[in-house]
Design an enzyme around this catalytic site. Structure first.
Site, short mmCIF file in Angstrom:
data_model
loop_
_atom_site.label_atom_id
_atom_site.label_comp_id
_atom_site.label_asym_id
_atom_site.label_seq_id
_atom_site.Cartn_x
_atom_site.Cartn_y
_atom_site.Cartn_z
N ARG A 184 0.84 -1.22 0.00
CA ARG A 184 0.00 0.00 0.00
C ARG A 184 0.87 1.26 0.00
NH1 ARG A 184 -4.33 -1.91 4.74
NH2 ARG A 184 -4.30 -4.11 4.18
N GLU A 242 -3.54 -5.22 -6.95
CA GLU A 242 -4.43 -6.22 -6.34
C GLU A 242 -5.88 -5.84 -6.60
OE1 GLU A 242 -4.23 -6.97 -2.07
OE2 GLU A 242 -6.11 -8.07 -2.25
N LYS A 255 -9.62 -6.15 -5.80
CA LYS A 255 -10.40 -6.58 -4.65
C LYS A 255 -11.56 -7.49 -5.10
CE LYS A 255 -8.92 -5.53 -1.30
NZ LYS A 255 -7.65 -6.08 -0.72
N ASP A 259 5.08 -2.92 5.12
CA ASP A 259 4.63 -1.53 5.29
C ASP A 259 5.82 -0.61 5.49
OD1 ASP A 259 1.99 -2.48 5.31
OD2 ASP A 259 2.05 -2.83 7.48
O1 G3P Z 1 -1.11 -8.21 -1.83
C1 G3P Z 1 -0.70 -8.53 -0.53
C2 G3P Z 1 -1.65 -8.00 0.50
O2 G3P Z 1 -1.96 -6.68 0.18
C3 G3P Z 1 -2.94 -8.79 0.57
O3 G3P Z 1 -3.76 -8.42 1.63
O4 G3P Z 1 -5.61 -7.24 2.69
O5 G3P Z 1 -3.40 -6.15 2.57
O6 G3P Z 1 -4.77 -6.39 0.52
P1 G3P Z 1 -4.40 -6.98 1.86
MG MG Z 2 -3.44 -5.56 -0.98
#
Ligand code: G3P
Ligand code: MG
Length: 251
Positions: free
Chosen positions: A15, A115, A117, A240
């Protein structure tokens, strides 16, 4: 940065540089790029008017000044929300980015793990389905070799795998059986298996490698855990805190 030119172990900014900056914002991505990461990760979904927007949760409540579901707001409405102040007053005024804004920022500097969703998935693969738009945008920006498209939803990946010249794909797993997850990877000709780090062991990593897959563990914020995963054979981590993990590579 081309997926083919990546160096391992890979540190992926989860992120963006989300330990220090508000997640999934241009600020967090810019700071991750400044830190020299080879890949950033982001979460993408659709707005009410079917634009690709970058935000993790299904609702606005945790990371913006808004309330309710992302999919119930137009892009213009989403852009008016504050996506920085929840993290710190220093970042008030920062907005939710579109996928195009993030890709343009990363172009030529880093690869991007997009990613998709699961809640954005629609049966029938419509013309403007999320996976088609992601693919179309990557193509238009000349970045098809610079992106990995991942999802927890195998159906999203299957749709993309059927498209012409698909991008690198990654199946995301939380804790289901490794054999099922690896079967999904095989069926979509995945580039990598992206797995909750608590679920990995040497045997599972070896099985993935035997299939030619890279293995990336999420979300790892401790240098000790990073080291242990590398010992087990993992190819990289989502973190992170890319700055600390880069420093940890010298341990
Ligand atoms: O792509 C890895 C990780 O981001 C998956 O989980 O919930 O953080 O999107 P989340
Ligand atoms: Mg993710």
């Amino acid at each position: 940065m081309r997926i083919q030119g990546l160096r391992y172990p890979l540190i992926i900014a989860h992120r963006g540089f989300s330990s220090r900056y508000p997640e999934n914002t241009l600020t967090a991505f810019e700071k991750a790029l400044d830190a020299g990461v080879q890949m950033i990760e982001l979460d993408v979904t659709l707005s009410r008017d079917r634009k690709l927007v970058v935000i993790h949760d299904e609702t606005l409540d945790r990371t913006t000044s808004g309330r309710g579901r992302v999919r119930d707001r137009s892009l213009a409405e989403l852009k008016r929300l504050d996506a920085g102040a929840w993290f710190s007053a220093r970042f008030s005024g920062v907005s939710i980015p579109t996928l195009e804004e993030v890709l343009r920022m990363a172009a030529g500097r880093a690869a991007v793990n997009i990613e998709i969703k699961p809640e954005a998935y629609e049966a029938g693969h419509p013309e403007d389905a999320v996976e088609r738009q992601v693919w179309g945008l990557s193509k238009r920006l000349g970045m098809t070799g610079d992106v990995v498209v991942s999802s927890f939803d195998a159906r999203v990946l299957s749709e993309i795998a059927r498209m012409e010249l698909p991008p690198a794909l990654a199946y995301l797993s939380e804790g289901e059986g490794a054999s099922r997850a690896l079967a999904v990877c095989r069926s979509v000709h995945a580039f990598s298996w992206n797995v909750d780090h608590r679920y990995l062991d040497r045997k599972r990593i070896d099985a993935a490698h035997a299939m030619g897959l890279r293995v990336f563990a999420y979300t790892v914020n401790s240098a000790g855990r990073f080291r242990r995963l590398l010992e087990m054979g993992a190819d990289g981590i989502f973190t992170d805190d890319p700055g600390a993990m880069e420093a940890g590579l010298t341990f």
